[in-house]
Write an enzyme that holds these catalytic residues in place. Structure first.
Site, short mmCIF file in Angstrom:
data_model
loop_
_atom_site.label_atom_id
_atom_site.label_comp_id
_atom_site.label_asym_id
_atom_site.label_seq_id
_atom_site.Cartn_x
_atom_site.Cartn_y
_atom_site.Cartn_z
N GLU A 118 26.27 -20.64 -26.64
CA GLU A 118 27.54 -21.36 -26.64
C GLU A 118 28.45 -20.94 -25.48
O GLU A 118 29.02 -21.78 -24.79
CB GLU A 118 28.25 -21.07 -27.98
CG GLU A 118 29.63 -21.62 -28.13
CD GLU A 118 29.63 -23.07 -28.59
OE1 GLU A 118 28.54 -23.65 -28.70
OE2 GLU A 118 30.73 -23.60 -28.83
N ASP A 119 28.55 -19.64 -25.26
CA ASP A 119 29.58 -19.14 -24.35
C ASP A 119 29.07 -18.65 -23.00
O ASP A 119 29.85 -18.24 -22.15
CB ASP A 119 30.35 -17.98 -25.01
CG ASP A 119 31.11 -18.44 -26.25
OD1 ASP A 119 31.27 -19.66 -26.40
OD2 ASP A 119 31.50 -17.59 -27.06
#
Ligand code: MN
Length: 716
Positions: free
Chosen positions: A92-93
């Site tokens: 996600e990051d």
């Protein structure tokens, strides 16, 4: 497992995120070295990927996934889950792809990370839609691999612990979502420790003032309990020791949110919830649980109606325990939970227990079954719109509502505890009034069966069928209750007339006559002669047992036929659907196909007795009050029957007998225990059975139990 208490002990003051060293040493205590090594590798990857990123609090980002992993390590989750937790924000990051994780750590871990990533990626449009969407994804993920949810819950726990760094509006939003969605999911999964922490943190963030008030009162109450609690626990410990039972006795902490929830649920004052002692006893075996219950009831007087046997009948999330409330010192209530170590573990970690790493698996088949059952219910939710799923899952997760499907797939919502009859009335009053049987998931079940989430219910109706007065005792929905009451009120008169007609025709048959064959106006004539309004009125009085049918029949006769024929009277047939004008004697409890006779009881209609009942000997004195009766084929309902079970006086025997009866899919309406002497007691049980074969099965099942000396059916 002391996870909950240590965790909660650490709550105030927002603890620092644990480091990787602490996590590794925790893992080394229960995981094999290769799994620990894999977690370490996951950490190296994640640390590299998150390099330079910071949390809102200013800490390096990697502290968050490590803290999440640490929460899962406390639950003794397997290596794959812990490794996935460390990697959960990487896709996600950071720039790392899911393929890269698969390549490096294998499909199992990558799939869990992927599931968590997908949950996080859901874009919120409006609140309802967004939540429904996330629910659905979560549920889908759950069905495939529950460990995704475990990681997500742990993620939420850590985000709640560090909520202080968020702006106030965001804080409230997250807290509300935690209380509405995540804490109930943890509860539904039986992961007690996580549920508790999410509730406490969510409550504190959302209602800081209420939190402080309860916190203060709890502190005060703890102070006043200090004097008695050690004495209570030591009394219990001594009693256990004398009985040769090994077990732990501990005082139970009260949690702020559960105090608050109980106040709201039961609409009671804070002091009523707080000024209660809480004690838990954990022992080795189920048998010991029941023995401890006996010991406790011997030490302190039990409060009537407060005993709950969640061992025989577990809660939906698999929770098992005996609950009882006693009058403690100074009359202060003492709430007690008694369970085995295995149940305790289940109560603390719930579904997580299935993924706990264990050398030499010793999983009970029952647990697996419950987990499967749970997953099956969830899976059935998938064919629905996001909106529906939100509504349904909410109901599913909030235990005060139950929702079930009609055969067409429509969703019906019932109050918790709703039965097939409640369902029938929820569909339509007409369906309720005419229901005779029900199928749950295509299997025939008794109408009083309590429905569970996700079941498909089909109601079978019959034209002539009528509500049974017994239903009023088990329906829970206002609609069903009102409809049954309404129906019964209007019904009695009509029923009495119908039944009176049957009785009178049967009495006339003796003279080869029937109401039809009588001259017009004859019935009214006789009625008026008897001081009644009309023939209708007379039939009602006959149906209610106020006027014996044979005497009325005789008055109706044309003069020349005014002598009774020789030979036996034709029997009246009992269908079991006569409603209020026919009742079943509580001295001999007739069930089909017992040989029966009917007694005309003034104002009460007809009472059915077994023909070998002692009370039938009164027959001789009032021949006009007794009429022969037979069952009309197999009546489609249950009948009360009473059995007496002679048992040796051993603690827990009542609960065992009750469990055995429940295993025969039989309801117990009433129980009474009387001592026969020092050695034995008689348990009198009123059970609901369909017929004599069903009753015989119940009796056989009890007879084989070791502490049961004999079983007999009640007969006056
Ligand atoms: Mn996260």
């Amino acid at each position: 497992m002391s996870y909950a208490s240590t965790l909660l002990g650490l709550l105030p003051g927002g603890r620092r995120a644990p480091g990787i060293a602490q996590l590794i040493s925790k893992l080394e205590s229960y995981l094999p070295p290769d799994q620990v090594e894999r977690v370490r590798e996951a950490y190296d990857s994640a640390e590299q990927a998150h390099k330079g990123q910071k949390r809102r609090s200013g800490e390096p980002y990697i502290t968050h996934p490590v803290a999440v992993a640490d929460i899962l390590a406390d639950l003794r989750m397997d290596g794959a889950t812990v490794a996935a937790a460390i990697l959960h924000d990487v896709v996600e990051d950071t720039g790392v792809s899911n393929e890269a994780i698969t390549e490096r750590f294998g499909k199992e871990i990558a799939d869990i990370v992927d599931g968590v990533t997908k949950l996080d990626q859901i874009q919120f449009k409006n609140r309802q839609e967004a939540q429904a969407e996330s629910f659905r994804k979560m549920l889908l993920a759950m069905v495939r691999d529950i460990r995704v949810i475990m990681v997500k819950l742990a993620d939420r726990v850590h985000n709640m612990r560090t909520l202080g760094a968020m702006p106030p509006a965001k804080r409230r939003l997250v807290a509300r979502e935690t209380l509405d969605i995540y804490a109930p999911i943890a509860n539904r999964l039986g992961i007690h420790s996580i549920k508790l922490e999410l509730e406490e943190l969510g409550f504190k963030a959302l209602y800081p003032k209420r939190y402080r008030v309860i916190e203060r009162e709890l502190k005060r109450s703890r102070g006043s309990q200090k004097e008695f609690l050690p004495k209570i626990t030591s009394n219990l410990r001594q009693a256990l020791k004398r009985a040769g039972i090994e077990g732990e006795v501990e005082a139970r902490e009260k949690h702020l949110f559960s105090v608050y929830a109980k106040m709201r649920r039961k609409k009671v004052a804070l002091s009523e919830v707080i000024d209660v002692f809480g004690v838990r006893v954990v022992v080795g075996t189920v048998d010991e649980c029941y023995r401890v219950l006996g010991l406790a009831h011997g030490l302190y007087r039990p409060m009537p109606g407060r005993f709950k046997d969640y061992i025989a009948i577990p809660r939906v999330n698999g929770y098992q325990s005996l609950h009882t409330t006693l009058f403690g010192p100074n009359g202060m209530p003492l709430e007690m939970q008694i369970r085995t170590r295995e149940m305790h573990e289940m109560a603390e970690s719930g579904i997580a227990a299935h993924w706990t790493y264990k050398t030499g698996e010793t999983e009970g088949a029952a647990r697996q079954e419950r987990a499967r059952e749970w997953l099956k219910n969830v899976a059935q939710l998938q064919d629905a719109s996001a909106e529906e799923v939100l509504e349904n899952v909410r109901l599913d997760l909030f235990p005060d509502k139950v929702y079930v499907f009609t055969p067409k797939g429509d969703i019906m919502r019932l109050p918790r505890g709703g039965t097939c009859v409640d369902f029938a009335y929820a569909v339509h009053t007409v369906v309720g009034n005419h229901c005779v049987a029900a199928k749950v998931d295509r299997r025939l079940v008794p109408l009083r069966t309590v429905l569970r989430n996700g079941q498909t219910v089909e109601i079978i109706t019959a034209k002539g069928a009528q509500p049974n007065p017994v239903w009023a005792s088990f329906v829970v929905s206002a609609k069903a209750r009102a409809a049954i009451r309404q129906y019964l009120k209007g019904l009695k008169r009509g029923e009495a007339v119908d039944f009176g007609t049957r009785l009178l025709n049967q009495a006339l048959e003796e003279f080869r006559l029937s109401l039809r064959s009588l001259p017009a106006g004859r019935l009214d004539q006789v009625a008026v002669a008897l001081g009644l309004r009309d023939g209708h009125d007379l039939l009602e009085k006959i149906g209610l047992g106020e006027r014996p049918a044979p005497l009325v029949a005789r008055r109706l006769l044309p003069r020349e036929a005014d002598m009774p024929r020789e030979g036996p009277q034709a029997p009246v047939s009992i269908a079991g659907t006569e409603g209020l004008v026919v009742s079943y004697a509580r001295c001999c409890f007739p069930v089909p196909p017992d040989a029966i006779v009917a007694y005309l009881s003034s104002g009460r209609g007809v009472v059915i007795h077994r023909d070998n009942c002692g009370n039938v000997s009164g027959f001789r004195k009032q021949p006009e009050k007794w009429i022969p009766a037979v069952w009309e084929k197999q009546p489609n309902r249950t009948f009360s029957s009473e059995i007496k079970v002679h048992v040796s006086n051993r603690m827990g025997v009542l609960a065992q007998v009750a469990a055995q009866i429940a295993a025969q899919e039989t309801n117990i309406d009433h129980v009474n225990v009387t001592a026969e002497g020092d050695e034995t007691s008689v348990i009198t049980l009123e059970v609901e059975v369909r017929d004599r074969a069903h009753l015989a099965r119940v009796i056989r099942a009890i007879k084989t139990m070791p502490d049961v000396l004999g079983v007999e059916r009640t007969l006056a």
